[in-house]
Design a protein around this motif. Structure first.
Motif, PDB file in Angstrom:
ATOM      1  N   GLN A 179       0.835  -1.196   0.000  1.00 26.54           N
ATOM      2  CA  GLN A 179       0.000   0.000   0.000  1.00 26.54           C
ATOM      3  C   GLN A 179       0.872   1.250   0.000  1.00 26.54           C
ATOM      4  O   GLN A 179       0.610   2.202  -0.733  1.00 26.54           O
ATOM      5  CB  GLN A 179      -0.922  -0.005   1.214  1.00 26.54           C
ATOM      6  N   PHE A 180       1.909   1.242   0.794  1.00 25.29           N
ATOM      7  CA  PHE A 180       2.828   2.376   0.854  1.00 25.29           C
ATOM      8  C   PHE A 180       3.467   2.624  -0.504  1.00 25.29           C
ATOM      9  O   PHE A 180       3.506   3.757  -0.992  1.00 25.29           O
ATOM     10  CB  PHE A 180       3.907   2.132   1.923  1.00 25.29           C
ATOM     11  N   LEU A 181       3.965   1.552  -1.135  1.00 23.38           N
ATOM     12  CA  LEU A 181       4.622   1.700  -2.436  1.00 23.38           C
ATOM     13  C   LEU A 181       3.651   2.183  -3.500  1.00 23.38           C
ATOM     14  O   LEU A 181       3.997   3.030  -4.335  1.00 23.38           O
ATOM     15  CB  LEU A 181       5.278   0.382  -2.851  1.00 23.38           C
ATOM     16  N   THR A 203       1.031   4.032  -3.027  1.00 22.51           N
ATOM     17  CA  THR A 203       0.782   5.446  -2.743  1.00 22.51           C
ATOM     18  C   THR A 203       1.946   6.304  -3.213  1.00 22.51           C
ATOM     19  O   THR A 203       1.746   7.369  -3.809  1.00 22.51           O
ATOM     20  CB  THR A 203       0.546   5.656  -1.236  1.00 22.51           C
ATOM     21  N   GLU A 204       3.147   5.839  -2.988  1.00 24.38           N
ATOM     22  CA  GLU A 204       4.327   6.580  -3.432  1.00 24.38           C
ATOM     23  C   GLU A 204       4.375   6.696  -4.958  1.00 24.38           C
ATOM     24  O   GLU A 204       4.718   7.744  -5.492  1.00 24.38           O
ATOM     25  CB  GLU A 204       5.612   5.908  -2.917  1.00 24.38           C
ATOM     26  N   LEU A 205       4.007   5.629  -5.650  1.00 26.05           N
ATOM     27  CA  LEU A 205       3.995   5.673  -7.110  1.00 26.05           C
ATOM     28  C   LEU A 205       2.961   6.660  -7.621  1.00 26.05           C
ATOM     29  O   LEU A 205       3.210   7.388  -8.585  1.00 26.05           O
ATOM     30  CB  LEU A 205       3.735   4.278  -7.683  1.00 26.05           C
ATOM     31  N   LYS A 208       1.945   9.323  -6.053  1.00 24.60           N
ATOM     32  CA  LYS A 208       2.466  10.664  -5.766  1.00 24.60           C
ATOM     33  C   LYS A 208       3.440  11.128  -6.851  1.00 24.60           C
ATOM     34  O   LYS A 208       3.525  12.313  -7.144  1.00 24.60           O
ATOM     35  CB  LYS A 208       3.177  10.683  -4.412  1.00 24.60           C
ATOM     36  N   GLU A 209       4.182  10.185  -7.431  1.00 26.74           N
ATOM     37  CA  GLU A 209       5.154  10.528  -8.466  1.00 26.74           C
ATOM     38  C   GLU A 209       4.495  10.806  -9.816  1.00 26.74           C
ATOM     39  O   GLU A 209       5.112  11.373 -10.702  1.00 26.74           O
ATOM     40  CB  GLU A 209       6.182   9.412  -8.618  1.00 26.74           C
ATOM     41  N   GLU A 210       3.249  10.401  -9.966  1.00 26.51           N
ATOM     42  CA  GLU A 210       2.527  10.630 -11.212  1.00 26.51           C
ATOM     43  C   GLU A 210       2.031  12.072 -11.257  1.00 26.51           C
ATOM     44  O   GLU A 210       2.232  12.851 -10.340  1.00 26.51           O
ATOM     45  CB  GLU A 210       1.340   9.654 -11.325  1.00 26.51           C
TER      46      GLU A 210
END
Length: 72
Positions: free
Chosen positions: A23-25, A27-29, A31-33
């Motif tokens: 879930q964390f990863l 969400t991080e991906l 955010k990078e979009e």
């Protein structure tokens, strides 16, 4: 820390911690979009199986045919 070392440590995590990491990863991906990927107030269509009786009928017919073939 290298990626192989990190992966080795991830393998040792309990299942719940692995799910939280996923879930964390994710969400991080996101955010990078593009920050405007989802726009407030915008409507986004989502498919739903409700009111799809035609598809259900096709599946029921297929199951009935298969059952007749097995019963000979």
């Amino acid at each position: 820390m290298s990626l192989p070392e990190l992966m080795s440590q991830i393998q040792e995590l309990p299942k719940l911690d692995k799910l939280k990491l996923m879930q964390f990863l994710a969400t991080e991906l996101v955010k990078e979009e593009d920050a405007n990927f989802f726009v407030a107030g915008q409507e986004y269509p989502v498919w739903s199986p409700y009111n799809c009786s035609e598809a259900a009928n096709v599946l029921m017919d297929l199951l009935a045919t298969k059952q007749q073939e097995q019963n000979g």
